[in-house]
Enzyme design. Structure first.
Site, PDB file in Angstrom:
ATOM      1  N   ASP A 122      -2.769  16.767  76.369  1.00 14.79           N
ATOM      2  CA  ASP A 122      -2.332  17.691  75.329  1.00 14.79           C
ATOM      3  C   ASP A 122      -1.858  18.994  75.974  1.00 14.79           C
ATOM      4  OD1 ASP A 122      -2.454  18.093  72.222  1.00 14.79           O
ATOM      5  OD2 ASP A 122      -3.183  19.971  73.098  1.00 14.79           O
ATOM      6  N   ASN A 130       6.523  27.607  70.942  1.00 14.28           N
ATOM      7  CA  ASN A 130       7.443  27.595  69.798  1.00 14.28           C
ATOM      8  C   ASN A 130       7.572  28.975  69.162  1.00 14.28           C
ATOM      9  OD1 ASN A 130       8.191  24.860  69.889  1.00 14.28           O
ATOM     10  ND2 ASN A 130       6.352  24.237  68.755  1.00 14.28           N
ATOM     11  N   HIS A 135      11.856  26.542  68.661  1.00 10.52           N
ATOM     12  CA  HIS A 135      11.580  25.109  68.744  1.00 10.52           C
ATOM     13  C   HIS A 135      12.482  24.396  69.739  1.00 10.52           C
ATOM     14  CE1 HIS A 135       8.547  24.730  65.561  1.00 10.52           C
ATOM     15  NE2 HIS A 135       9.193  25.720  64.959  1.00 10.52           N
ATOM     16  N   ASP A 139      11.064  21.964  72.517  1.00 11.70           N
ATOM     17  CA  ASP A 139      11.524  20.598  72.786  1.00 11.70           C
ATOM     18  C   ASP A 139      11.853  20.408  74.261  1.00 11.70           C
ATOM     19  OD1 ASP A 139      11.236  20.031  70.116  1.00 11.70           O
ATOM     20  OD2 ASP A 139      13.370  20.145  69.635  1.00 11.70           O
ATOM     21  N   GLU A 165       2.574  17.549  70.580  1.00 11.04           N
ATOM     22  CA  GLU A 165       2.524  17.873  72.002  1.00 11.04           C
ATOM     23  C   GLU A 165       1.501  17.017  72.743  1.00 11.04           C
ATOM     24  OE1 GLU A 165      -0.174  20.933  69.892  1.00 11.04           O
ATOM     25  OE2 GLU A 165       1.662  19.801  69.506  1.00 11.04           O
TER      26      GLU A 165
END
Length: 257
Positions: A122, A130, A135, A139, A165
Site C-alpha cells: 500500500d 493527489n 490526480h 496516476d 493505491e
C-alpha cells in the site's frame, strides 16, 4: 522460427500451402478414379489438377485463415482487457485472485507439496499526493510504482493492482527468507524512485504486509493474513515490511524497518 499459434501470421501461410496441396491431391483422386473399373489412372488432363487448385485454393484459404487469425487476436485482446488494470497494466483483482486460487487448488488436488508467498503493498499517504499535485500526478505515481514492482520480481510472479493505491504480488515457490528479500527490494526501490511532479523529487514509500504458506490455502485466507500484517506495518510507522507464515504466532513474524 515460424509462429504457428492461432494469432501468428506464419500459421496463415503454412496452412494456406497445406490446404492448397490437399486440394491438388483431392483433385487427382477424384479425377483419376473410375467407379466402373474401380481403378485409378493419372488421366489425360492431369495438369489441370495442379493449375486449377493453385489458382483457386490459395486466395480462399488465405482469406479464411486471415479472418480466423483476426478473431483470435480480438479474443486475446478482450481477455487482456478483462484481466488487466488499464492504468498500470498489472492484473486486476479478479484475475489475480483467480490465478492465485488456481495455483493453490492445483497442489491441493494432486496432493503435492507447494509453497509461496502473498504480499500486499500500500502506498503511504497517497491521498496527500493527489491533494498536493492532482490526480494526474497521482496516476503517474501509481504507474511508476507498478513498474518498479514488476522490475523487482521474477517473470513467473504475479503483480496486480488490487484497488486504489494497493497492489498485490504472488510469489510461487518461495520461502519466508526469499519473500522477505523481495519485499525489501521492492520497498527500497520505491523509496528511491524519481517522482518529480513539480520538478523537485517527492519521496514515495510503501508499507508491505506478507504471508508465506504451504497448501492447503485459499486466496481469501492469504489476503486476510497479509492484510493484517500490512495494517501492523502502517501502525508501526509506515515504509516497513512485515511478513510471517500463515497461521503463525506474532512472535514468529519478521519485521523490517
Amino acid at each position: 522460427m515460424i509462429d504457428l499459434s492461432s494469432t501468428g501470421k506464419g500459421r496463415v501461410y503454412v496452412m494456406t500451402v497445406l490446404g492448397t496441396l490437399m486440394c491438388m491431391l483431392l483433385a487427382f483422386v477424384l479425377d483419376g478414379y473410375s467407379i466402373e473399373s474401380g481403378q485409378w489412372a493419372l488421366g489425360e488432363r492431369w495438369v489441370n489438377n495442379l493449375i486449377i487448385p493453385a489458382l483457386v485454393a490459395p486466395p480462399f484459404f488465405y482469406f479464411l485463415l486471415s479472418k480466423l487469425r483476426e478473431l483470435s487476436l480480438a479474443h486475446r485482446e478482450l481477455l487482456t482487457v478483462a484481466s488487466t488494470d488499464s492504468l498500470t497494466n498489472c492484473l486486476n483483482r479478479r484475475a489475480f485472485s483467480s490465478l492465485v486460487d488456481g495455483y493453490l487448488s492445483r497442489f491441493d488436488e494432486v496432493r503435492e507439496p507447494g509453497s509461496g508467498a502473498l504480499l500486499i503493498l500500500d502506498v503511504d499517504r497517497f491521498k496527500a499526493v493527489n491533494d498536493l499535485f492532482g490526480h494526474d500526478s497521482g496516476d503517474e505515481a501509481l504507474r511508476l510504482i507498478a513498474g518498479v514492482i514488476r522490475s523487482a520480481v521474477r517473470d513467473i510472479d504475479l503483480v496486480a493492482r488490487i484497488g486504489g493505491e494497493e497492489f498485490g504480488v504472488f510469489l510461487p515457490g518461495l520461502d519466508l527468507t526469499q519473500a522477505l528479500a523481495i519485499a525489501e527490494r521492492i520497498r527500497a526501490a520505491v523509496e528511491a524512485v524519481e517522482f518529480k511532479p513539480t520538478g523537485e523529487r517527492y519521496r514515495l514509500s510503501l508499507s508491505i504486509g506478507g504471508v508465506t504458506f504451504m497448501p492447503p490455502a485459499t486466496f481469501s485466507q492469504l489476503y486476510r493474513s497479509a492484510d493484517r500484517r500490512l495494517y501492523a506495518a502502517k501502525h508501526a510507522g509506515r515504509n516497513r515490511v512485515e511478513i510471517g507464515a500463515l497461521g503463525a504466532m506474532a512472535e514468529q513474524d519478521v519485521r523490517l524497518a
